[in-house]
Design a protein around this motif. Sequence first.
Motif, PDB file in Angstrom:
ATOM      1  N   LEU A 104       1.076   0.980  -7.534  1.00  0.00           N
ATOM      2  CA  LEU A 104       2.170   0.229  -6.389  1.00  0.00           C
ATOM      3  C   LEU A 104       2.556   0.995  -5.411  1.00  0.00           C
ATOM      4  O   LEU A 104       2.379   0.460  -4.343  1.00  0.00           O
ATOM      5  CB  LEU A 104       3.159  -0.366  -7.326  1.00  0.00           C
ATOM      6  CG  LEU A 104       4.243  -1.152  -6.408  1.00  0.00           C
ATOM      7  CD1 LEU A 104       3.653  -2.288  -5.657  1.00  0.00           C
ATOM      8  CD2 LEU A 104       5.385  -1.527  -7.356  1.00  0.00           C
ATOM      9  N   LEU A 105       2.934   2.173  -5.851  1.00  0.00           N
ATOM     10  CA  LEU A 105       3.118   3.047  -4.438  1.00  0.00           C
ATOM     11  C   LEU A 105       2.166   3.259  -3.572  1.00  0.00           C
ATOM     12  O   LEU A 105       2.546   3.506  -2.254  1.00  0.00           O
ATOM     13  CB  LEU A 105       3.798   4.219  -5.165  1.00  0.00           C
ATOM     14  CG  LEU A 105       5.242   4.277  -6.010  1.00  0.00           C
ATOM     15  CD1 LEU A 105       5.458   5.466  -6.637  1.00  0.00           C
ATOM     16  CD2 LEU A 105       6.325   3.826  -4.916  1.00  0.00           C
ATOM     17  N   ASN A 106       0.835   3.576  -3.970  1.00  0.00           N
ATOM     18  CA  ASN A 106      -0.047   4.047  -3.196  1.00  0.00           C
ATOM     19  C   ASN A 106      -0.370   2.664  -2.195  1.00  0.00           C
ATOM     20  O   ASN A 106      -0.907   2.771  -1.015  1.00  0.00           O
ATOM     21  CB  ASN A 106      -1.493   4.236  -3.887  1.00  0.00           C
ATOM     22  CG  ASN A 106      -1.192   5.708  -4.409  1.00  0.00           C
ATOM     23  OD1 ASN A 106      -0.577   6.470  -3.611  1.00  0.00           O
ATOM     24  ND2 ASN A 106      -1.636   6.201  -5.860  1.00  0.00           N
ATOM     25  N   ARG A 107      -0.597   1.333  -2.978  1.00  0.00           N
ATOM     26  CA  ARG A 107      -0.792   0.037  -2.469  1.00  0.00           C
ATOM     27  C   ARG A 107       0.188   0.057  -1.121  1.00  0.00           C
ATOM     28  O   ARG A 107      -0.067  -0.561   0.010  1.00  0.00           O
ATOM     29  CB  ARG A 107      -0.940  -0.871  -3.270  1.00  0.00           C
ATOM     30  CG  ARG A 107      -1.050  -2.354  -2.617  1.00  0.00           C
ATOM     31  CD  ARG A 107      -1.635  -3.392  -3.694  1.00  0.00           C
ATOM     32  NE  ARG A 107      -0.520  -3.665  -4.635  1.00  0.00           N
ATOM     33  CZ  ARG A 107       0.389  -4.368  -4.299  1.00  0.00           C
ATOM     34  NH1 ARG A 107       0.725  -4.879  -3.323  1.00  0.00           N
ATOM     35  NH2 ARG A 107       1.368  -4.614  -5.400  1.00  0.00           N
ATOM     36  N   ARG A 108       1.337  -0.032  -1.449  1.00  0.00           N
ATOM     37  CA  ARG A 108       2.479   0.026  -0.357  1.00  0.00           C
ATOM     38  C   ARG A 108       2.222   0.918   0.771  1.00  0.00           C
ATOM     39  O   ARG A 108       2.368   0.486   1.952  1.00  0.00           O
ATOM     40  CB  ARG A 108       3.791   0.077  -1.090  1.00  0.00           C
ATOM     41  CG  ARG A 108       4.284  -0.986  -1.850  1.00  0.00           C
ATOM     42  CD  ARG A 108       5.709  -0.942  -2.430  1.00  0.00           C
ATOM     43  NE  ARG A 108       6.688  -1.060  -1.077  1.00  0.00           N
ATOM     44  CZ  ARG A 108       6.985  -2.270  -0.856  1.00  0.00           C
ATOM     45  NH1 ARG A 108       6.444  -3.487  -1.536  1.00  0.00           N
ATOM     46  NH2 ARG A 108       7.855  -2.636   0.157  1.00  0.00           N
ATOM     47  N   ARG A 109       1.746   2.154   0.493  1.00  0.00           N
ATOM     48  CA  ARG A 109       1.598   3.133   1.848  1.00  0.00           C
ATOM     49  C   ARG A 109       0.368   2.407   2.464  1.00  0.00           C
ATOM     50  O   ARG A 109       0.441   2.466   3.676  1.00  0.00           O
ATOM     51  CB  ARG A 109       1.318   4.518   1.178  1.00  0.00           C
ATOM     52  CG  ARG A 109       1.236   5.510   2.100  1.00  0.00           C
ATOM     53  CD  ARG A 109       0.518   6.858   1.759  1.00  0.00           C
ATOM     54  NE  ARG A 109      -1.031   6.515   1.371  1.00  0.00           N
ATOM     55  CZ  ARG A 109      -1.691   6.594   0.288  1.00  0.00           C
ATOM     56  NH1 ARG A 109      -0.729   6.645  -0.883  1.00  0.00           N
ATOM     57  NH2 ARG A 109      -2.849   6.493   0.038  1.00  0.00           N
TER      58      ARG A 109
END
Length: 530
Positions: free
Chosen positions: A206-211
């Motif tokens: 999720l964190l990588n996708r938001r970036r």
Amino acid sequence: MHEEIKIEQEQLPSSLKDPNSYPYKPGQIQLLQTHISYIAIAPPYVYKIKKPVNLGFLDFTTLQKRRHFCQREVELNRRLCRDVYEGVVAISELNGKIMIEEARKIAEYAVKMKQLDEDGFLNKRLQENHIRPQDLDRLVQFLSRFYLKQKSSPEIAECGFIHNIKATIEENFAQTKRFAGDLIEDYAFEAIQEYNEQFFCRNAYLLNRRRNEGHILDCHGDLRLEHIHFSPNEVRIFDCIEFNDQFRYIDVANEIAFLTMDLDFHGRRDLSCYFSGQMAESLDDPDMLSLLDFYKCYRAYVRAKVHSLKSIEPEVPQEQKEKSRNNAGRLYQLALEYGISGSAPMIIVVMGRIGTGKSTIAERLSSSLGWEVLSSDATRKQLAGIPLTSRPDEAGREKIYSKEMTEKTYDALLEKCAEYAGQGKSCLIDATFGSQKRRSKLRNALKSRNIRFNFIELTATDETVKKRLSERKISNNNISDARIEDYDKLNSNYHSPNSLELNSHIIADTGQPLKDTLFDILKRIIQMKP
């Protein structure tokens, strides 16, 4: 070119309080301090002077750096506060006197701002209960317009890589380790670290996708109540982070988490929940809500760090130091609470047979989390109208420990914890819960109300339990009436949870050092979080 000279920082506080230091000689001056700034409120203006400090995450050690960051402060703040920041002014020393807005022999620089009406600040409005949902709607519209205009970039998105988020959080732990054992318990300090590690493991995708989707923007960086001002026609947000771009290059969820944490800290979880929900809807960003507790934990910890540092600042008056200590302690509690229960209420039941340390563990968890403890021993005696530390005679004990009184006691505990949860508050229950029937009754009641819970069953060897019960004979301050002579009877009436109850059940050994038991409990609760 103006001449620049060095000034002794000790001169500044008294000079800033002197009306003759200003070109218009204000009638009254209030001087405030943070760990990085002096703030002189000299109506109709406010002057902010940076202290020559290097705290790792900021460096104001030279006059040139302070001038640069004053200029950055004005430039960045005009994005959300277009008509307040007048500019950067010089401070000079002439004939031994400090003169503000004098540029002949420059000794320092200040950011000059218009003073705003005190009644418009959101922290003041909250104190007076003057914040309504429609006020937050204005803020949602104002912020949404700002965020939707912002665009990410490779430089900004770089700060959204997990290793960079981790580095910032680890820096906070390194800078506050000295306060562990004082402003925050050692085991709580370690538990917050554990929560962060668990979160990164579970939410890396999720964190990588938001970036990648562009949610990392050049934000305000310090979005809290005291930095937001309402007037009839304007919303103004000032005092953004100017000294470290990485603190502004953040996920919008991180930014929103700061204000919602601040509302939580001030006891308004209702407004916090409303604001976060409206922001997620306005930005069409439902994933924001699943990140809020993580970022709230981060924000509470950062504020705790700020207050911790202020509490040891030599120049800060003792009264402010004490206030900062108190604030730091409560914010550390809040950071741990987000890691343990998130923003929703939770009930932790500390149970077990007599002498296993239920009251000790419950009280220490209460101290770490800031939650109330509902004690069966105290509730029973309150229902019977008996002083808490008195031990009734045999006839009196038969009466208050009758089956009927015991049922009343456990029903009262259920009613009270449900009342707390209905108010958005978490709490602890300290009770034996040696009956599967009573555990099921509480569990079913909490499930029906969608209230999360954990049962913590404490264990200890017979030898340890008997030793503790024997020591109660020489204590007059124990609420529990159980003594060594009651061991066999009470032990035989206790029935441990069966395998079907274990999905919400933690077993903890209290025979080890207390801080190890407490950390084990907190770690297990974190691991069991959905």
